[in-house]
Design a protein around this motif. Structure first.
Motif, PDB file in Angstrom:
ATOM      1  N   PRO A 245       0.806  -1.158  -0.023  1.00 21.51           N
ATOM      2  CA  PRO A 245      -0.225  -0.096  -0.026  1.00 21.51           C
ATOM      3  C   PRO A 245       0.935   1.356   0.002  1.00 21.51           C
ATOM      4  CG  PRO A 245      -0.172  -0.987   2.168  1.00 21.51           C
ATOM      5  CD  PRO A 245       0.601  -2.087   1.072  1.00 21.51           C
ATOM      6  N   VAL A 246       1.995   1.328   0.511  1.00 19.95           N
ATOM      7  CA  VAL A 246       3.023   2.321   0.570  1.00 19.95           C
ATOM      8  C   VAL A 246       3.303   2.777  -0.885  1.00 19.95           C
ATOM      9  CG1 VAL A 246       5.286   3.298   1.133  1.00 19.95           C
ATOM     10  CG2 VAL A 246       3.735   2.057   2.711  1.00 19.95           C
ATOM     11  N   PHE A 247       3.561   1.692  -1.658  1.00 22.86           N
ATOM     12  CA  PHE A 247       4.212   1.803  -3.056  1.00 22.86           C
ATOM     13  C   PHE A 247       2.843   2.318  -3.783  1.00 22.86           C
ATOM     14  CE2 PHE A 247       7.555  -1.610  -2.840  1.00 22.86           C
ATOM     15  CZ  PHE A 247       8.267  -0.647  -1.935  1.00 22.86           C
ATOM     16  N   VAL A 248       1.693   1.728  -3.501  1.00 19.48           N
ATOM     17  CA  VAL A 248       0.514   1.946  -4.378  1.00 19.48           C
ATOM     18  C   VAL A 248       0.325   3.542  -4.197  1.00 19.48           C
ATOM     19  CG1 VAL A 248      -2.000   1.611  -4.573  1.00 19.48           C
ATOM     20  CG2 VAL A 248      -0.389  -0.045  -4.319  1.00 19.48           C
ATOM     21  N   ALA A 249       0.102   4.109  -3.009  1.00 24.00           N
ATOM     22  CA  ALA A 249      -0.220   5.427  -2.683  1.00 24.00           C
ATOM     23  C   ALA A 249       0.740   6.284  -3.469  1.00 24.00           C
ATOM     24  CB  ALA A 249      -0.242   5.623  -1.271  1.00 24.00           C
ATOM     25  N   ALA A 250       1.963   5.974  -3.185  1.00 24.88           N
ATOM     26  CA  ALA A 250       3.117   6.771  -3.996  1.00 24.88           C
ATOM     27  C   ALA A 250       2.859   6.646  -5.383  1.00 24.88           C
ATOM     28  CB  ALA A 250       4.487   6.157  -3.546  1.00 24.88           C
ATOM     29  N   ASP A 251       2.380   5.873  -5.945  1.00 20.84           N
ATOM     30  CA  ASP A 251       2.113   5.818  -7.617  1.00 20.84           C
ATOM     31  C   ASP A 251       0.975   6.656  -7.964  1.00 20.84           C
ATOM     32  OD1 ASP A 251       4.097   4.073  -8.054  1.00 20.84           O
ATOM     33  OD2 ASP A 251       3.245   2.246  -7.973  1.00 20.84           O
ATOM     34  N   LEU A 252      -0.102   6.565  -7.020  1.00 19.21           N
ATOM     35  CA  LEU A 252      -1.093   7.363  -7.238  1.00 19.21           C
ATOM     36  C   LEU A 252      -0.769   8.974  -7.346  1.00 19.21           C
ATOM     37  CD1 LEU A 252      -3.862   5.367  -5.314  1.00 19.21           C
ATOM     38  CD2 LEU A 252      -3.457   5.886  -7.855  1.00 19.21           C
ATOM     39  N   LEU A 253       0.141   9.274  -6.106  1.00 19.42           N
ATOM     40  CA  LEU A 253       0.496  10.696  -5.846  1.00 19.42           C
ATOM     41  C   LEU A 253       1.532  11.229  -7.003  1.00 19.42           C
ATOM     42  CD1 LEU A 253       0.848  10.635  -2.011  1.00 19.42           C
ATOM     43  CD2 LEU A 253      -0.662  12.128  -3.492  1.00 19.42           C
ATOM     44  N   LYS A 276      -5.922   0.823   3.556  1.00 22.17           N
ATOM     45  CA  LYS A 276      -4.296   1.244   3.962  1.00 22.17           C
ATOM     46  C   LYS A 276      -3.683   2.403   3.008  1.00 22.17           C
ATOM     47  CE  LYS A 276      -3.342  -3.630   5.462  1.00 22.17           C
ATOM     48  NZ  LYS A 276      -2.692  -4.841   5.046  1.00 22.17           N
ATOM     49  N   VAL A 277      -4.408   2.210   1.687  1.00 22.71           N
ATOM     50  CA  VAL A 277      -3.977   3.172   0.973  1.00 22.71           C
ATOM     51  C   VAL A 277      -4.260   4.665   0.987  1.00 22.71           C
ATOM     52  CG1 VAL A 277      -3.962   3.868  -1.605  1.00 22.71           C
ATOM     53  CG2 VAL A 277      -3.615   1.691  -1.056  1.00 22.71           C
ATOM     54  N   GLU A 278      -5.385   4.672   1.579  1.00 28.74           N
ATOM     55  CA  GLU A 278      -5.932   5.988   1.944  1.00 28.74           C
ATOM     56  C   GLU A 278      -5.184   6.606   3.088  1.00 28.74           C
ATOM     57  OE1 GLU A 278     -10.619   6.828   1.719  1.00 28.74           O
ATOM     58  OE2 GLU A 278     -10.269   5.021   2.944  1.00 28.74           O
ATOM     59  N   LYS A 279      -4.832   5.655   4.213  1.00 28.45           N
ATOM     60  CA  LYS A 279      -3.983   6.242   5.080  1.00 28.45           C
ATOM     61  C   LYS A 279      -2.556   6.785   4.740  1.00 28.45           C
ATOM     62  CE  LYS A 279      -5.785   3.607   8.851  1.00 28.45           C
ATOM     63  NZ  LYS A 279      -5.534   2.381   9.870  1.00 28.45           N
ATOM     64  N   GLN A 284       1.728  10.652   3.035  1.00 31.22           N
ATOM     65  CA  GLN A 284       2.605  11.177   1.959  1.00 31.22           C
ATOM     66  C   GLN A 284       2.495  12.407   1.364  1.00 31.22           C
ATOM     67  OE1 GLN A 284       3.703   7.956  -0.780  1.00 31.22           O
ATOM     68  NE2 GLN A 284       3.162   6.399   0.657  1.00 31.22           N
ATOM     69  N   LEU A 285       1.007  12.690   1.119  1.00 28.13           N
ATOM     70  CA  LEU A 285       0.751  14.000   0.551  1.00 28.13           C
ATOM     71  C   LEU A 285       1.011  15.158   1.426  1.00 28.13           C
ATOM     72  CD1 LEU A 285      -1.201  15.443  -1.522  1.00 28.13           C
ATOM     73  CD2 LEU A 285      -3.192  15.024   0.087  1.00 28.13           C
ATOM     74  N   LEU A 288       4.481  16.636   0.499  1.00 21.15           N
ATOM     75  CA  LEU A 288       4.726  17.011  -0.958  1.00 21.15           C
ATOM     76  C   LEU A 288       4.692  18.373  -1.229  1.00 21.15           C
ATOM     77  CD1 LEU A 288       2.715  14.252  -3.095  1.00 21.15           C
ATOM     78  CD2 LEU A 288       5.373  14.410  -2.597  1.00 21.15           C
ATOM     79  N   PRO A 289       5.672  19.046  -2.016  1.00 15.49           N
ATOM     80  CA  PRO A 289       5.770  20.261  -2.416  1.00 15.49           C
ATOM     81  C   PRO A 289       4.417  20.639  -3.203  1.00 15.49           C
ATOM     82  CG  PRO A 289       8.042  19.462  -2.815  1.00 15.49           C
ATOM     83  CD  PRO A 289       7.014  18.410  -2.485  1.00 15.49           C
ATOM     84  N   ARG A 290       4.220  19.778  -4.164  1.00 15.37           N
ATOM     85  CA  ARG A 290       2.840  19.785  -4.936  1.00 15.37           C
ATOM     86  C   ARG A 290       1.439  19.372  -4.438  1.00 15.37           C
ATOM     87  NH1 ARG A 290       4.655  21.671 -10.226  1.00 15.37           N
ATOM     88  NH2 ARG A 290       3.025  20.463 -11.198  1.00 15.37           N
TER      89      ARG A 290
END
Length: 429
Positions: A245-253, A276-279, A284-285, A288-290
């Protein structure tokens, strides 16, 4: 994000529909700028550079001194990264070279095909909040390999009249000689029509905002070819309980940060993964600078819960994403189910960023569902396939009568006569 659980197939078309943008006023602006550039050339381009990019220019072409300055001022570590990426992109695209075909379809009828480079191509490289120097490599590298004679690159300057140094560095590494300080609609118009400084090209490549995309579509009607229609960038991730889920969230972001109109889609068989991805997205968000861009994009994102892997892939094919990440342990059988996607990333370590920069594949890809019919940019994008045929006397005897019959039954008697005269000449020998 919006969680949609077990949608019926009748709902898929609505769920996968991209947002509609009212472009009426946009096209009025684009057509006005293009008409001015067609009529007034360089002076119109420089007028719009001052208006839109806030750059007062005395000339449009980048000088050798400016390129040298960019090379001197770009950190060596970044130059090395650009060279590594360029080497991989070149290796992958060189492997796509077409060797030609040659066959005899009937006795005495020889047909063959050659790949011929497009002589003049234009590359548009966005600047602004994210100067896409990686896109220089993605477009210029195959253009050079194909053998295009004139490669024209346009990118917007800053208020001081300078193009981003990394863009100039990447252009130098890729072998681009003709670089112009022009952004937006005016860049597309200059390359489509030609000006006193900018040569007219035969095909324009490259991404951009909605104004650039509209300009490309307008000029493609009568004046120049374009790589593909396009819309906002997008990613679809297929995941399950085996996914990280850490990788999945990073890929979405990594996709969401492109801009507020970017799209992200997560398809999974696991409700627990969604939580898990929502958390992870939240944590991670925050750093993020952007993040403001990403927040707006995520607000329109969709998480789709499906029954099994086959349904996940069927839904992905209905969406036809620009980027598809299959972030599961069993990615190999799922890979075989892909029918519609611009570029596919397999396994938990294959992040979209790899393809965006340095794996070797091209990141200029079809968006807005066009992956149902379009390929991403590749070596063939910079070439034309020309067919040839030669008929001997034996060839005329092989197919001549069939040609006469077919032409006559289409009521195209001049077509028939062109063959009849040859048949008669052979019969009278």
């Amino acid at each position: 994000m919006n969680i949609i659980e077990y949608p019926e197939r009748e709902q898929w078309a609505e769920i996968t529909r991209r947002p509609h943008i009212d472009t009426t006023q946009l096209y009025d602006t684009v057509n006005g700028v293009l008409s001015d550039i067609r009529a007034n050339g360089d002076s119109a381009v420089m007028k719009y550079e001052e208006r839109f990019d806030h750059a007062r220019l005395s000339g449009l072409k980048v000088s050798e001194e400016e390129i040298k300055e960019a090379l001197d001022n770009t950190p060596k570590e970044l130059v090395d990264a650009i060279r590594l990426a360029h080497a991989n992109i070149r290796k992958f695209h060189q492997a796509q070279a077409f060797s030609g075909i040659d066959t005899e379809t009937q006795p005495g009828v020889r047909c063959w095909q050659r790949s011929v480079p497009i002589d003049k191509v234009g590359l548009y490289i966005p600047g602004g909040t994210a100067p896409l120097f990686s896109t220089v490599l993605m477009l210029a590298t195959p253009a050079v390999i194909a053998g295009c004679k004139d490669i024209i690159l346009c990118s917007p300057p800053d208020a001081e009249g300078k193009i981003n140094g990394a863009i100039l560095c990447a252009a130098h590494v890729a072998g681009v000689k003709h670089i112009y300080k022009i952004g937006g609609v005016q860049a597309i118009g200059a390359m489509a029509y030609g000006t006193e400084s900018v040569p007219k090209v035969y095909k324009i490549f490259g991404p951009g905002n909605q104004y650039v995309m509209a300009a490309k579509q307008v000029v493609s009607v009568h004046d120049v070819a374009i790589d593909m229609p396009a819309g906002p960038s997008e990613v679809c991730v297929v995941a399950d309980d085996t996914s990280n889920p850490v990788f999945v969230a990073a890929d979405l972001l990594s996709q969401a940060e492109h801009g507020p109109d970017s799209q992200v889609m997560l398809i999974s068989t696991s409700r627990e993964l969604f939580h898990k991805v929502e958390k992870e997205l939240a944590s991670q968000l925050a750093v993020l600078p952007r993040k403001e861009f990403a927040k707006k994009s995520l607000a329109n994102s969709k998480f789709v819960l499906v029954h099994d892997a086959e349904e996940a892939m069927a839904f992905s094919n209905a969406y036809a994403p620009e980027h598809l990440i299959i972030s599961t342990d069993d990615y190999e059988p799922l890979c075989d189910m892909v029918r519609n996607a611009g570029s596919v990333f397999l396994g938990k370590y294959a992040c979209e960023s790899a393809g965006d920069y340095a794996s070797g594949t091209n990141h200029t890809l079809p968006t807005h569902g066009y992956a149902t019919a379009y390929s991403g940019v590749n070596l063939d994008s910079f070439c034309k396939k020309i067919t040839y045929q030669h008929l001997s006397a034996e060839g005329i005897r092989s197919i001549g009568h069939a040609v006469e019959l077919m032409a006559e039954n289409e009521s195209l008697f001049a077509h028939k006569n062109a063959m009849t005269l040859r048949i008669n000449e052979l019969n009278n020998r």
